[in-house]
Write an enzyme that holds these catalytic residues in place. Structure first.
Site, PDB file in Angstrom:
ATOM      1  N   TYR A   1     -69.206  15.024  -9.674  1.00 26.56           N
ATOM      2  CA  TYR A   1     -70.474  14.144  -9.605  1.00 26.56           C
ATOM      3  C   TYR A   1     -70.214  12.757  -9.062  1.00 26.56           C
ATOM      4  CZ  TYR A   1     -69.830  11.934 -14.117  1.00 26.56           C
ATOM      5  OH  TYR A   1     -69.436  11.180 -15.157  1.00 26.56           O
ATOM      6  N   CYS A   2     -70.951  12.029  -8.459  1.00 26.83           N
ATOM      7  CA  CYS A   2     -71.084  10.600  -8.381  1.00 26.83           C
ATOM      8  C   CYS A   2     -72.274   9.880  -8.675  1.00 26.83           C
ATOM      9  CB  CYS A   2     -70.374  10.347  -6.522  1.00 26.83           C
ATOM     10  SG  CYS A   2     -71.694  11.109  -5.656  1.00 26.83           S
ATOM     11  N   HIS A   3     -72.765   8.908  -7.947  1.00 28.10           N
ATOM     12  CA  HIS A   3     -73.665   8.162  -8.125  1.00 28.10           C
ATOM     13  C   HIS A   3     -75.173   8.896  -7.614  1.00 28.10           C
ATOM     14  CE1 HIS A   3     -76.231   4.288  -8.062  1.00 28.10           C
ATOM     15  NE2 HIS A   3     -76.705   4.996  -8.981  1.00 28.10           N
TER      16      HIS A   3
END
Length: 115
Positions: A72-74
């Site tokens: 995951y990221c932003h």
């Protein structure tokens, strides 16, 4: 919940991720944001492997090519790029969390600050 067929999907929504993370043998959870973002907020149990040096460090996180992992990221763009890279290296059960930690905060855990 069983892992989705990676032939048909690169992404999982936050609810699917939550269900997989609660399973008896949860997948790895990799945060590919940068250190300052990780310091601000993160999902418990995640390991930081920033996309800026992902190619050098990612493979060390995976014991086997078929190790299940959620990246995951932003918002889900960097993590999708990380999944494409990993799949090209032969890692078969890697998935990007659609909407990233921002959508996780909205749908799963509102205690995680948004930015």
């Amino acid at each position: 919940m069983t892992l989705p067929d990676p032939t048909y999907t690169n992404e999982l929504d936050p609810l699917q991720c939550q269900q997989l993370l609660a399973s008896e043998v949860p997948p790895l959870l990799i945060d590919c944001r940068e250190l300052n973002e990780f310091a601000f907020c993160r999902i418990d149990g995640s390991a930081l492997v920033p996309l800026s040096n992902f190619t050098e460090k990612a493979e060390a996180e995976f014991p086997e090519k078929d190790t299940p992992a959620i990246i995951y990221c932003h918002h889900g763009v960097r993590s999708l790029n990380a999944v494409f890279y990993l799949r090209a290296q032969g890692f078969t059960h890697t998935y990007s969390m659609r909407g990233g930690i921002d959508l996780w905060s909205l749908e799963i855990d509102p205690s995680i600050p948004r930015y």
